[in-house]
Design an enzyme around this catalytic site. Structure first.
Site, PDB file in Angstrom:
ATOM      1  N   LYS A  62      22.017  -5.864   5.273  1.00 39.15           N
ATOM      2  CA  LYS A  62      21.651  -6.041   3.869  1.00 39.15           C
ATOM      3  C   LYS A  62      20.147  -6.306   3.835  1.00 39.15           C
ATOM      4  CE  LYS A  62      22.662  -8.629  -0.353  1.00 39.15           C
ATOM      5  NZ  LYS A  62      21.248  -8.931  -0.653  1.00 39.15           N
TER       6      LYS A  62
ATOM      7  N   LYS B 286      26.461 -12.965   3.699  1.00 41.11           N
ATOM      8  CA  LYS B 286      25.064 -13.372   3.783  1.00 41.11           C
ATOM      9  C   LYS B 286      24.845 -14.396   4.897  1.00 41.11           C
ATOM     10  CE  LYS B 286      22.519 -13.109   0.235  1.00 41.11           C
ATOM     11  NZ  LYS B 286      21.779 -13.335  -1.036  1.00 41.11           N
TER      12      LYS B 286
ATOM     13  N   CYS C  42     -15.774 -22.883   5.822  1.00 41.71           N
ATOM     14  CA  CYS C  42     -16.710 -23.710   6.573  1.00 41.71           C
ATOM     15  C   CYS C  42     -18.019 -22.946   6.689  1.00 41.71           C
ATOM     16  CB  CYS C  42     -16.149 -24.003   7.965  1.00 41.71           C
ATOM     17  SG  CYS C  42     -17.366 -24.656   9.120  1.00 41.71           S
TER      18      CYS C  42
ATOM     19  N   GLU D  40      16.239   0.930  -0.280  1.00 40.76           N
ATOM     20  CA  GLU D  40      15.480  -0.310  -0.332  1.00 40.76           C
ATOM     21  C   GLU D  40      14.063  -0.025   0.148  1.00 40.76           C
ATOM     22  OE1 GLU D  40      16.543  -4.562  -1.150  1.00 40.76           O
ATOM     23  OE2 GLU D  40      17.592  -2.639  -1.350  1.00 40.76           O
TER      24      GLU D  40
ATOM     25  N   ASP E 149      -2.419  13.186  16.210  1.00 40.43           N
ATOM     26  CA  ASP E 149      -2.942  12.879  14.885  1.00 40.43           C
ATOM     27  C   ASP E 149      -4.098  13.805  14.486  1.00 40.43           C
ATOM     28  OD1 ASP E 149      -1.115  10.885  14.799  1.00 40.43           O
ATOM     29  OD2 ASP E 149      -2.532   9.236  15.076  1.00 40.43           O
TER      30      ASP E 149
ATOM     31  N   CYS F 159     -16.339 -29.366  12.457  1.00 39.70           N
ATOM     32  CA  CYS F 159     -17.757 -29.458  12.798  1.00 39.70           C
ATOM     33  C   CYS F 159     -18.573 -30.291  11.815  1.00 39.70           C
ATOM     34  CB  CYS F 159     -18.371 -28.070  12.922  1.00 39.70           C
ATOM     35  SG  CYS F 159     -18.547 -27.195  11.350  1.00 39.70           S
TER      36      CYS F 159
ATOM     37  N   VAL G  93      -4.670  16.933  15.316  1.00 36.54           N
ATOM     38  CA  VAL G  93      -4.182  18.258  14.911  1.00 36.54           C
ATOM     39  C   VAL G  93      -3.542  18.167  13.532  1.00 36.54           C
ATOM     40  CG1 VAL G  93      -2.576  20.112  15.470  1.00 36.54           C
ATOM     41  CG2 VAL G  93      -3.886  19.012  17.280  1.00 36.54           C
TER      42      VAL G  93
END
Length: 711
Positions: free
Chosen positions: A149, A352, A459, A206, A63, A446, A65
């Site tokens: 899907k 589905k 809280c 998608e 990362d 509490c 470089v």
């Protein structure tokens, strides 16, 4: 064709692909011609690295470089006005839009007929076979290609001569919203195609938010006091319709492509459209377009049904949401013969999964307390099957959500579940109670007063609240905080339930005898935890701050606060104006820090820690204008040291240095432990980088007032 058979940049011709040099000449010394040549090479190389990282998950460089290559490209484009529309630097987002324009699709984006039973799928197969026989095809040659899907946001993306030019949502199938600038920021979608694409290519895909990224993003929203997204699909859809592309760039969207809407070429004879739907996926590989690996070519409809059943079994393990599978006739000529109705192609069918909604009764409502004190109401339900999973609890998000729904104990409600996201209640379907649930005025754990912040509730007990305490202790022990080995969630819960830890300072009152008396503890494990706690009594100030779990303060902000103020007392006394002088601390973060330190229970916890000898080390030479002692230096580590390598890297980073994984001309020191890697030593020799053994490294740190090894 393999996934890596073509590339944006040939390593033999582009020096920035494999082991790229990053010791650049100053930009000001370049001619415009030299800058243009370098920028062209860098754009191609960055595209290649983006593809290898985001699409193939097989990066060529680390990362750090990549960041230097990207920064150099930005500098060249800025200094010489060389920016192009398809440059990778455009991914950070452009100017905010006034509104989303409407554009016409290159080709209609039709729906797909669907069903939830195997019988419906077999009826589809019968229609296909009959239609093909009528058209003169042999039904025995029929093959289907199957794919998941996706449950995301459908998108059209258009390329002209391989360059990204347009993206639009599905809309009504004929027209959609122009989201060109938003989609441009998604790293996995290339700004320029690889290989040999046609002159015009329109593809359908998608947009989705990966599940792990969705959970992490929702946690960030909760920490900022914002409502979490209900599910990954809502997150993706809501993000893509943002008018500010920079907001889209900041959210973890991804994409899969699965269909060709248009393939037009006039002069490029080699860019021939695949003759099968399966072949289209190979073309996506060649062009660098991301697609799912879960593609299968099957012999008949029974095999397609079996594919759906296997995919359903794997559904929960996938890092993206799906709601079924799509079955397509493979032969494109056969698809054209079958044609389409006004709304859907006759050659495709969506099988589905069972619906993930159900109706049940609310038995009770409980309120949970998070680490930052945020209160989340949860509906306790009459157990109900939702998509094959028994659900007995569902989130109600916040008090405002309860008021909006008008929900109370005894009501019949609809439950929605998407993937492995916590189920939630979208509506009351039968009101059986009076009014809405009355949110408590005090914390159910509490008893501290509850404070409202818009739709949210918190809280006010801080670290004095047992639930917040348990999460706070876990946070204190995290590796990026105090790094207390052996203090995981189960043991923290055990210590609290045994009454041994009722506040954060109580950790430092523990004895080995206390621990050895508990179930699952031995003498050695007890002594190890006590030793681990003792090792944190004088932590670096930034780790101490990170361990406190101050809202909006992570490791980077903690380090900036420590460097700026130098010691804990100065920070505790700083008002919001003084806090805003710190880099990366804006008004909201400053207010969050001040609110935390003003909390009575939080102050008591800090005082209790200091009374027990837990006092963070001040940062020497810190102050408003001070620089950390190792500021600007870059270290690379190789071989075995007396501490773990990531601890060595964290040490130099804490004092302002950079720690990278590869040696370049920008490296100041290579630190070589036992059995060092030969390639890094050779790179150090090539770049005239000094090589220090651990003893010399310790001397260097001592010269800067830094102890080695770290505590």
């Amino acid at each position: 064709m393999t996934r890596s058979s073509t590339s944006h940049a040939d390593p033999a011709e582009n020096p920035y692909v494999e082991e790229p040099p990053t010791d650049f000449d100053p930009v000001a010394e370049l001619s415009r011609e030299a800058a243009e040549r370098q920028a062209t090479l860098l754009r191609a190389a960055v595209r290649e690295h983006d593809h290898r990282y985001y699409v193939e998950a097989d990066p060529l460089i680390d990362d750090a470089v990549y960041d230097r290559l990207y920064a150099r490209l930005e500098a060249l484009e800025r200094e010489f006005d060389l920016a192009t529309d398809d440059s990778p630097t455009r991914r950070v987002g452009g100017e905010p839009l006034d509104e989303l324009e409407t554009v016409e699709h290159v080709a209609p984006m039709r729906s797909i007929d669907n069903g939830k039973t195997a019988e419906a799928v077999r009826e589809f197969d019968e229609r296909v076979r009959s239609g093909l026989e009528t058209a003169g095809f042999d039904p025995d040659d029929l093959r289907y290609v199957c794919e998941p899907k996706f449950d995301g946001l459908s998108i059209e993306v258009v390329y002209e001569n391989g360059r990204y030019v347009l993206a639009a949502t599905r809309g009504d199938g004929i027209e959609g919203d122009d989201v060109t600038e938003q989609v441009r920021t998604i790293p996995s979608i290339p700004g320029r195609l690889r290989g040999d694409p046609p002159e015009t290519l329109a593809v359908r895909g998608e947009i989705y938010m990966p599940r792990d990224a969705f959970e992490a993003h929702n946690e960030e929203r909760r920490e900022r006091g914002e409502d979490p997204f209900a599910n990954p699909r809502n997150a993706a859809a809501g993000t893509l319709r943002q008018l500010d592309p920079a907001v889209v760039a900041d959210r973890p969207l991804d994409a899969f492509f699965f269909d060709v809407l248009a393939w037009e070429e006039v002069q490029n004879a080699s860019a021939t459209r695949p003759t099968t739907n399966r072949g289209q996926f190979d073309a996506f590989d060649a062009f660098g377009l991301p697609r799912t690996d879960r593609i299968e070519l099957v012999e008949d409809i029974e095999a397609a049904i079996a594919y759906r059943d296997r995919t359903g079994e794997d559904r929960e393990t996938l890092n993206y949401a799906i709601d079924g599978v799509v079955i397509k006739v493979n032969d494109r000529v056969a698809c054209e013969a079958l044609g389409s109705t006004s709304r859907a192609p006759r050659w495709a069918f969506a099988y589905k999964f069972p619906p993930r909604t159900a109706t049940t009764t609310v038995r009770g409502i409980t309120v949970q307390v998070g680490r930052t004190g945020r209160l989340t109401p949860v509906a306790e339900l009459e157990p109900v099957d939702v998509g094959g999973v028994t659900v007995s609890r569902a989130t109600l998000h916040n008090p405002a959500e309860i008021e909006g729904l008008g929900v109370n104990v005894g009501d019949r409600v609809r439950i929605y579940r998407a993937g492995d996201v916590i189920p939630y209640v979208p509506e009351v379907v039968e009101k059986r109670s009076e009014g809405s649930y009355e949110f408590p005025e005090t914390c159910p754990v509490c008893g501290a007063p509850i404070e409202r912040d818009g739709p949210l509730a918190f809280c006010s007990g801080g670290l004095g609240c047992p639930e917040q305490l348990e999460r706070a202790v876990e946070h204190w022990a995290r590796r990026d905080a105090l790094d207390v080995e052996g203090l995981g969630p189960e043991r923290v819960e055990q210590l609290r339930e045994a009454g041994l830890v009722e506040s954060l300072p109580d950790l430092y009152d523990l004895t080995a005898a206390d621990l050895a008396s508990l179930e699952g503890w031995g003498e050695t494990s007890a002594e190890n935890l006590i030793d681990a706690l003792d090792a944190t009594r004088n932590p670096p100030l930034d780790r101490f701050l990170a361990g406190l779990g101050i809202p909006d303060v992570g490791a980077t902000t903690a380090r900036a606060l420590a460097t700026h103020f130098g010691d804990l007392d100065a920070l505790l006394d700083a008002d919001e104006a003084a806090l805003r002088e710190v880099d990366d601390v804006g008004p909201e973060v400053a207010a969050s820090i001040r609110t935390f330190f003003d909390g009575e229970e939080n102050r008591a916890a800090i005082a209790g820690l200091r009374e027990r000898g837990v006092d963070p080390e001040p940062v020497e030479g810190a102050g408003e204008d001070a620089s950390p002692p190792l500021d600007g230096l870059t270290f690379v580590f190789t071989g075995s040291l007396s501490v773990a390598r990531n601890d060595a890297q964290a040490t130099v980073e804490r004092h302002g240095a950079n720690a990278t994984s590869s040696v370049s001309g920008n490296t100041d020191y290579l630190i070589a432990g036992e059995n060092p890697g030969r390639s890094k030593r050779e790179d150090a020799d090539t770049n005239d980088v000094p090589v220090l053994d651990e003893a010399a490294f310790a001397d260097l740190l001592a010269d800067h007032g830094i102890d080695w090894p770290p505590a």
